[in-house]
Design an enzyme around this catalytic site. Structure first.
Site, PDB file in Angstrom:
ATOM      1  N   CYS A   1      62.297  95.013  51.416  1.00  0.00           N
ATOM      2  CA  CYS A   1      62.717  96.411  51.363  1.00  0.00           C
ATOM      3  C   CYS A   1      63.183  96.900  52.728  1.00  0.00           C
ATOM      4  CB  CYS A   1      61.639  97.360  50.873  1.00  0.00           C
ATOM      5  SG  CYS A   1      61.011  96.971  49.258  1.00  0.00           S
TER       6      CYS A   1
ATOM      7  N   HIS B   1      54.102  56.389  46.806  1.00  0.00           N
ATOM      8  CA  HIS B   1      52.915  56.855  46.092  1.00  0.00           C
ATOM      9  C   HIS B   1      53.250  57.927  45.064  1.00  0.00           C
ATOM     10  CE1 HIS B   1      50.468  54.461  48.719  1.00  0.00           C
ATOM     11  NE2 HIS B   1      51.044  55.006  49.781  1.00  0.00           N
TER      12      HIS B   1
ATOM     13  N   ASN C   1      58.264 100.923  51.736  1.00  0.00           N
ATOM     14  CA  ASN C   1      58.253  99.465  51.865  1.00  0.00           C
ATOM     15  C   ASN C   1      56.796  99.052  51.958  1.00  0.00           C
ATOM     16  OD1 ASN C   1      58.637  96.785  52.625  1.00  0.00           O
ATOM     17  ND2 ASN C   1      59.134  97.287  54.740  1.00  0.00           N
ATOM     18  N   GLY C   2      56.354  98.116  51.129  1.00  0.00           N
ATOM     19  CA  GLY C   2      54.950  97.695  51.161  1.00  0.00           C
ATOM     20  C   GLY C   2      54.334  97.772  49.772  1.00  0.00           C
TER      21      GLY C   2
ATOM     22  N   LYS D   1      65.764  74.279  53.060  1.00  0.00           N
ATOM     23  CA  LYS D   1      67.078  74.942  53.188  1.00  0.00           C
ATOM     24  C   LYS D   1      67.862  74.786  51.899  1.00  0.00           C
ATOM     25  CE  LYS D   1      66.503  76.975  55.715  1.00  0.00           C
ATOM     26  NZ  LYS D   1      65.372  77.231  56.481  1.00  0.00           N
TER      27      LYS D   1
ATOM     28  N   GLU E   1      66.359  76.838  48.958  1.00  0.00           N
ATOM     29  CA  GLU E   1      66.472  78.287  49.173  1.00  0.00           C
ATOM     30  C   GLU E   1      67.849  78.816  48.806  1.00  0.00           C
ATOM     31  OE1 GLU E   1      63.849  79.820  52.927  1.00  0.00           O
ATOM     32  OE2 GLU E   1      65.427  78.411  53.404  1.00  0.00           O
TER      33      GLU E   1
ATOM     34  N   LYS F   1      63.992  88.139  53.725  1.00  0.00           N
ATOM     35  CA  LYS F   1      63.921  87.599  55.082  1.00  0.00           C
ATOM     36  C   LYS F   1      62.550  87.818  55.699  1.00  0.00           C
ATOM     37  CE  LYS F   1      65.988  86.068  58.841  1.00  0.00           C
ATOM     38  NZ  LYS F   1      66.017  84.599  58.716  1.00  0.00           N
TER      39      LYS F   1
ATOM     40  N   ARG G   1      66.756  92.290  53.926  1.00  0.00           N
ATOM     41  CA  ARG G   1      65.335  92.497  53.643  1.00  0.00           C
ATOM     42  C   ARG G   1      65.036  92.584  52.146  1.00  0.00           C
ATOM     43  NH1 ARG G   1      62.424  94.124  57.991  1.00  0.00           N
ATOM     44  NH2 ARG G   1      60.848  95.015  56.639  1.00  0.00           N
TER      45      ARG G   1
ATOM     46  N   GLU H   1      62.023  70.674  56.218  1.00  0.00           N
ATOM     47  CA  GLU H   1      62.867  71.843  56.513  1.00  0.00           C
ATOM     48  C   GLU H   1      64.239  71.682  55.841  1.00  0.00           C
ATOM     49  OE1 GLU H   1      62.508  74.720  57.390  1.00  0.00           O
ATOM     50  OE2 GLU H   1      64.426  75.400  58.155  1.00  0.00           O
TER      51      GLU H   1
ATOM     52  N   TRP I   1      63.238  94.994  47.452  1.00  0.00           N
ATOM     53  CA  TRP I   1      62.802  93.668  47.016  1.00  0.00           C
ATOM     54  C   TRP I   1      61.581  93.944  46.152  1.00  0.00           C
ATOM     55  CZ3 TRP I   1      58.490  90.426  47.489  1.00  0.00           C
ATOM     56  CH2 TRP I   1      58.721  89.060  47.264  1.00  0.00           C
TER      57      TRP I   1
HETATM   58  C1  G6P Z   1      60.345  84.244  54.360  1.00  0.00           C
HETATM   59  C2  G6P Z   1      61.727  83.828  54.810  1.00  0.00           C
HETATM   60  C3  G6P Z   1      61.668  82.444  55.464  1.00  0.00           C
HETATM   61  C4  G6P Z   1      60.668  82.462  56.607  1.00  0.00           C
HETATM   62  C5  G6P Z   1      59.285  82.929  56.141  1.00  0.00           C
HETATM   63  C6  G6P Z   1      58.364  83.186  57.320  1.00  0.00           C
HETATM   64  O1  G6P Z   1      59.929  83.452  53.308  1.00  0.00           O
HETATM   65  O2  G6P Z   1      62.621  83.804  53.712  1.00  0.00           O
HETATM   66  O3  G6P Z   1      62.938  82.105  55.958  1.00  0.00           O
HETATM   67  O4  G6P Z   1      60.566  81.189  57.160  1.00  0.00           O
HETATM   68  O5  G6P Z   1      59.409  84.167  55.433  1.00  0.00           O
HETATM   69  O6  G6P Z   1      58.882  84.260  58.060  1.00  0.00           O
HETATM   70  P1  G6P Z   1      58.597  84.541  59.569  1.00  0.00           P
HETATM   71  O7  G6P Z   1      59.393  85.777  59.876  1.00  0.00           O
HETATM   72  O8  G6P Z   1      57.111  84.790  59.694  1.00  0.00           O
HETATM   73  O9  G6P Z   1      59.013  83.374  60.377  1.00  0.00           O
END
Ligand code: G6P
Length: 612
Positions: free
Chosen positions: A2, A508, A99-100, A489, A492, A607, A27, A485, A73
């Site tokens: 949000c 395994h 927001n929250g 990516k 996501e 984000k 956000r 990672e 969101w």
């Molecule tokens: C969300 C984002 C990710 C991020 C994670 C942790 O899930 O979409 O990209 O890695 O939060 O966020 P931070 O701001 O704590 O690194």
């Protein structure tokens, strides 16, 4: 999680609010809304992105020099027009954005229902604004006091902004657990979840602390008090961000821009800290705690998502260089399992946004148990940065693409510097090795530039895999977190299922998945376990899997075995994550673009996750 924007001043509010929403869309982007006062309260809300709101309001009355706006969101209630913010009080005089999460909203709602209040949405936000109005009516208080009383009754996290028809020149806002910044212009004020919507109007900002309420009124000075009614002196800071950092600068997407920024963002992370010629690493932010870090019996790294992957690289670095035992924990698991923490422990919290709720809660827990907390954050002044004892900012610049890229490599850079510094203090690396590693680290930004040259090749390769349903990513040692990672990516942003696995673990379980349809990305730059990685590749080949290998420039053996290869420059094994991540970011990016996915705003993600 949000985005909220508010404006009061002499300019037309709507264009400022709309632009602010676009800047905060990273956000959350499942619905959006806006409310302006001009004698009347005009409120417009739509499901979908900010552009849909912009279309929806065309031709409608958006006039007024005060207003609030929100991009959502969803947490409580599905994303639709009704659940979108702002929400109105029963009388229609108050409107609020939030927001929250208000955790005890159900019991408050029940109480209000018995007193005749009706609710049009499923949100916790509507409950809070009704409660505020209820307090104003029953306790005959003004808006500011009603907000204060209400916030003493709620449990949970919030950043809120309220406007009232009865106060056409005033915004009342508050925060706990969710960020809120006030921008101070000339006879005008801005409120926002972060500084992005404010930057082009003023550089003077106040970051609100938890449980603080702010009242901004045209032609008056900003006033801040706590929800316990203590007055606070506003601490005005100057923003260092500039506008160009918030724009795409000719790139098709923020994510691509951020991938290509890595040579400079890694350099910015090292700037003033690493001097290979003099053979020094200085991390000013942690200098007071270096001794404690040196003597630590154990380091616990806590983080979520991509930052957790950086933490895994940190584990390898600290153990190899500084010989300190490291545990890497998901913040969400750590906080709920009564972890054993002592005063001799160092907790390193990693967070790009500095606002992730689970990471923040884990820090509070570890602090309460006496540990020293070191932060690695990107957003200056963020909640996590403030909750730690000390730390080092990554200085990667604003990251806007929801999938984290340059923040990851910046976090790994800082972890490398920290591990090197502690190793130097502990004497666990020889002087010559230390110097060698510093020189190699200094060369990394240029090598990342080189690694980015595979872009066209990756674009071609991506065409081959746009219809894949699954991907497996394998790596050993430092490349295991890189594989994880890379897989994160891809899932996501392209919505293709992908798993990152330690290469040797494949036999395994995941090996059962391999057939001619299965692309397997192997990060095969290892020196120490090169032969072992080759065996893993053979295992995949024997089952007809398609191998995409990331190799060191000049590699011959893997090249012969793999179906496709992407080269990265040669470097020290422990620095490889900074290079090998790059082609994986590009692969995910190009596949997602070809699948016509919204790369910068993937579905269901946000984000900055400021709720549990
Ligand atoms: C969300 C984002 C990710 C991020 C994670 C942790 O899930 O979409 O990209 O890695 O939060 O966020 P931070 O701001 O704590 O690194």
């Amino acid at each position: 999680m949000c985005g909220i924007v508010g404006y009061v001043g002499s300019k037309e509010a709507f264009p400022i609010l709309l632009k602010g929403l676009y800047r905060l869309e990273y956000r959350g982007y499942d619905s959006a809304g806006v409310a302006m006062l001009n004698g009347k309260l005009n409120m417009y809300k739509t499901k979908g992105k900010v552009s849909e709101l912009e279309n929806f309001v065309k031709g409608k009355d958006t006039s007024g020099t005060i207003g609030i706006a929100h991009t959502r969101w969803a947490t409580h209630g599905e994303p639709n027009n009704v659940n979108a913010h702002p929400h109105l009080s029963q009388s229609g005089k108050l409107a609020m954005i939030h927001n929250g999460i208000i955790e005890n909203y159900a019991s408050i709602k029940e109480e209000l229902l018995t007193r005749g209040y009706t609710f049009s949405s499923d949100t916790d936000t509507e409950v809070l604004i009704q409660l505020i109005e209820d307090i104003m009516v029953n306790e005959k208080t003004d808006l500011e006091e009603a907000v204060r009383i209400a916030l003493n009754q709620v449990v949970g996290a919030y950043a809120i902004v309220v406007i009232s028809k009865e106060h056409p020149d005033m915004l009342v806002a508050a925060r706990k657990g969710s960020p809120l910044v006030v921008g101070i212009g000339e006879d005008e004020f801005f409120l926002a979840s972060d500084a992005a919507p404010i930057i082009e109007y003023t550089k003077d900002v106040v970051y609100l602390n938890d449980e603080e309420i702010v009242v901004v009124k045209k032609n008056e000075k900003i006033r801040i008090k706590t929800i316990k009614n203590q007055l606070k002196t506003p601490y005005v800071q100057t923003l260092e961000m500039n506008l160009s950092q918030l724009e795409k600068s000719g790139y098709a997407h923020f994510m691509l821009k951020e991938i290509f920024e890595q040579p400079s963002s890694i350099l910015d992370s090292m700037r003033g800290r690493l001097n290979a010629r003099e053979g020094t690493v200085k991390l000013g932010g942690i200098s007071e705690y270096e001794q404690k870090m040196k003597n630590a019996k154990r380091i616990i790294i806590i983080a979520c998502g991509t930052s957790w992957h950086a933490g895994l690289v940190g584990e390898y670095l600290f153990e190899e260089l500084a010989r300190t035992p490291v545990e890497v924990e998901y913040a969400s698991e750590f906080r709920y399992r009564n972890p054993i923490i002592s005063e001799d422990d160092i907790v390193i919290a990693i967070s790009q946004s500095g606002e992730t709720a689970d990471t923040l809660a884990a820090i509070e827990l570890a602090r309460a148990k006496g540990a020293t907390i070191i932060g690695i954050c990107n957003v200056v002044g963020s909640s996590i940065a403030r909750a730690t004892h000390a730390g080092s900012y990554t200085h990667a610049g604003p990251e806007i693409g929801v999938a984290s890229t340059k923040a990851f490599t910046a976090q790994v850079t800082i972890l490398t510097l920290m591990a090197l510094r502690i190793a130097e203090m502990k004497g666990t690396v020889s002087k010559s090795r230390f110097h060698q590693l510093l020189s190699e680290l200094e060369a990394i930004p240029n090598k990342v530039k080189d690694a980015l040259k595979v872009d066209d090749q990756v674009k071609e390769l991506a065409k081959m895999f746009i219809y894949a349903r699954n991907f497996l990513y394998l790596g050993r040692g430092y490349n295991y977190p890189v594989a994880m990672e890379g897989a994160l990516k891809l899932k996501e942003i392209s919505y293709i299922h992908a798993e990152g696995y330690p290469a040797a673990e494949m036999k395994h379980g995941p090996i059962a998945l391999i057939d001619r349809e299965m692309p397997v990305v192997v990060v095969a730059t290892n020196k120490g376990t090169y032969e072992k990685v080759i065996s893993n590749i053979q295992e995949v080949k024997a089952r007809k899997g398609k191998i995409i290998a990331i190799v060191t420039k000049g590699d011959k053996t893997v090249k012969e075995l793999a179906d496709y290869v992407l080269e990265v420059p040669e470097t020290e094994e422990m620095l490889v994550p900074l290079l090998a991540t790059v082609p994986l970011q590009l692969l995910a990016y190009h596949i997602a673009v070809m699948r016509e996915c919204n790369v910068d705003q993937p579905r269901n993600l946000a984000k900055s996750v400021t709720v549990e």
